[in-house]
Scaffold this motif. Structure first.
Motif, PDB file in Angstrom:
ATOM      1  N   LEU A   7       0.823  -1.218   0.000  1.00 48.58           N
ATOM      2  CA  LEU A   7       0.000   0.000   0.000  1.00 48.58           C
ATOM      3  C   LEU A   7       0.855   1.265   0.000  1.00 48.58           C
ATOM      4  N   GLU A  37       2.217   1.933  -3.454  1.00 46.88           N
ATOM      5  CA  GLU A  37       1.089   2.260  -4.324  1.00 46.88           C
ATOM      6  C   GLU A  37       0.642   3.712  -4.131  1.00 46.88           C
ATOM      7  N   MET A  38       0.605   4.167  -2.878  1.00 44.27           N
ATOM      8  CA  MET A  38       0.210   5.556  -2.621  1.00 44.27           C
ATOM      9  C   MET A  38       1.246   6.543  -3.183  1.00 44.27           C
ATOM     10  N   VAL A  48       0.553   6.795  -6.787  1.00 44.83           N
ATOM     11  CA  VAL A  48      -0.594   7.679  -7.016  1.00 44.83           C
ATOM     12  C   VAL A  48      -0.148   9.142  -6.969  1.00 44.83           C
ATOM     13  N   VAL A  51       1.342   0.533 -10.105  1.00 46.67           N
ATOM     14  CA  VAL A  51       0.222   1.480 -10.078  1.00 46.67           C
ATOM     15  C   VAL A  51       0.281   2.431 -11.275  1.00 46.67           C
ATOM     16  N   GLY A  75      -5.766   8.519  -0.268  1.00 47.86           N
ATOM     17  CA  GLY A  75      -6.714   7.426  -0.446  1.00 47.86           C
ATOM     18  C   GLY A  75      -6.280   6.093   0.114  1.00 47.86           C
ATOM     19  N   LEU A  76      -5.378   6.109   1.121  1.00 51.09           N
ATOM     20  CA  LEU A  76      -4.890   4.854   1.708  1.00 51.09           C
ATOM     21  C   LEU A  76      -6.028   3.975   2.217  1.00 51.09           C
ATOM     22  N   GLU A  87      -9.232   3.890   1.455  1.00 52.35           N
ATOM     23  CA  GLU A  87     -10.075   3.372   0.368  1.00 52.35           C
ATOM     24  C   GLU A  87      -9.362   2.241  -0.379  1.00 52.35           C
ATOM     25  N   ARG A  88      -8.061   2.428  -0.633  1.00 58.77           N
ATOM     26  CA  ARG A  88      -7.297   1.401  -1.342  1.00 58.77           C
ATOM     27  C   ARG A  88      -7.183   0.132  -0.495  1.00 58.77           C
ATOM     28  N   ALA A 144     -10.423  -1.780  -0.671  1.00 58.51           N
ATOM     29  CA  ALA A 144     -10.544  -2.502  -1.943  1.00 58.51           C
ATOM     30  C   ALA A 144      -9.661  -3.745  -1.951  1.00 58.51           C
ATOM     31  N   LEU A 145      -8.458  -3.613  -1.373  1.00 61.19           N
ATOM     32  CA  LEU A 145      -7.513  -4.733  -1.335  1.00 61.19           C
ATOM     33  C   LEU A 145      -8.043  -5.856  -0.444  1.00 61.19           C
TER      34      LEU A 145
END
Length: 366
Positions: free
Chosen positions: A58, A61-62, A65, A99, A308-309, A311-312, A315-316
């Motif tokens: 995560l 990924e952030m 983003v 990402v 958006g940590l 929210e991601r 989803a994960l």
């Protein structure tokens, strides 16, 4: 227990006298024979510390983003030099590229990836992590080897490993803290003759009691200057993530970590990782003086949540087994929470750009 590097440092002190904290710090990490980064694998559960990218995908990924967002707000220039300085095991860049390829294929196609890494051993680890990207990724020993071009640059836990100077308040002013030998020939802190430039203290209305320590890092500011000069020359944004404080103050932040535990800084030179807290106010001032727009400075938790940590993570975790969901929740808490062993408050995030752009999740500098 002594170490080979401790004996080498003792011999040096016996021959030439006490050495500065800066020189001790540099020897501990970078001595060609016995330095920590030459002889140890510092990262992960088998190393001495776990960096944010190793906690969870995560994190990278952030950061990916954020890089896409910065590129879009700069007007989507191509080609792009995507640079990471001090890339660890390559985990963060791997997560970033995954990402970027998904959400901004044009950026992925138009970017060349450049890792600045001085350690051959770590380069080998990074090459294994990133081998699926082939010749898209290139390695450089120094900043001066990077090609010209618009730059998006990230540095996670880089500045904490750059040596500091320490000064101790004495009845006759601030004197440089040194490493010497005590009566038993063990390494011990002492005080030298060099004094602190009064300009560093001009913003303090009152000074602390004798024995207080003030830290500066000309070497960090030199690295900052090199980064800022590149951004000024070619345009782009830099993101610096590290543990430290938002405002300049007094205190001893020199620390060693050995097998995930704090260790006295003079106890195991060469075997323990040596770091200190980063003074983000000094870094931001340096960047501003070099013509950068400071987008903002935030605790890591606020930065990641703003991107958006949560929210991601949701989803994960969706439709995953309960134990996997629990692992994801723990990782989110470690990355963004506050309290013992968590990174959300202790770590800070500084972003700066040229030319000026508005960047989420920062509010200042818009």
């Amino acid at each position: 227990m002594t170490t080979a590097l401790a004996e080498k440092i003792k011999a040096l002190i016996q021959t030439s006298g006490p050495i500065s904290v800066t020189d001790y710090f540099a020897l501990c990490l970078a001595d060609p024979q016995h330095g920590y980064y030459q002889t140890r694998n510092p990262f992960g559960s088998l190393g001495d510390f776990v960096t944010a990218p190793e906690v969870s995908q995560l994190f990278g990924e952030m950061i990916g983003v954020f890089v896409v967002h910065a590129w879009q707000n700069h007007g989507k220039p191509l080609p792009v030099c995507l640079v990471e300085v001090g890339p660890g095991r390559g985990t963060m860049m791997s997560d970033m590229l995954r990402v970027i390829a998904r959400v901004a294929p044009d950026l992925f196609e138009g970017a060349s990836v450049h890792l600045v890494e001085t350690s051959d051993r770590l380069q080998d680890v990074q090459k294994k992590t990133l081998e699926s990207y082939g010749d898209k990724v290139r390695w450089h020993k120094g900043f001066d080897e990077l090609p010209e071009g618009f730059t998006l640059l990230v540095a996670n836990e880089l500045f904490d490993a750059i040596p500091i100077r320490q000064f101790v308040k004495t009845p006759t002013g601030f004197r440089e803290r040194m490493v010497g030998l005590d009566a038993n020939d063990n390494l011990a802190f002492t005080v030298g003759v060099a004094t602190l430039d009064p300009d560093f203290l001009k913003d303090f209305e009152t000074l602390p009691a004798d024995g207080a320590i003030f830290e500066i890092s000309p070497a960090r500011l030199s690295v900052m200057q090199v980064i800022c000069e590149r951004i000024a020359a070619f345009g782009g944004t830099s993101l610096v993530i590290d543990y430290g404080h938002l405002t300049t103050g007094f205190g001893d932040t020199l620390q060693a970590v050995l097998a995930h535990e704090y260790d006295p800084p003079l106890a195991h030179p060469g075997m323990a990782d040596l770091t200190s807290h980063v003074d983000f106010e000094q870094l931001a001032r340096a960047a501003t003086a070099l013509g950068m727009q400071i987008n903002g400075l935030l605790p890591q938790g606020d930065f990641l949540k703003g991107l958006g940590l949560l929210e991601r993570a949701a989803a994960l975790a969706k439709e995953k087994p309960e134990d996997t969901q629990h692992e994801i929740a723990l990782a989110v808490d470690r990355l963004s929470g506050s309290g013992q062993g968590k990174m959300g408050e202790l770590f800070k995030v500084l972003a700066f750009s040229s030319p000026p752009v508005k960047l989420m999740p920062f509010r200042s500098g818009n």
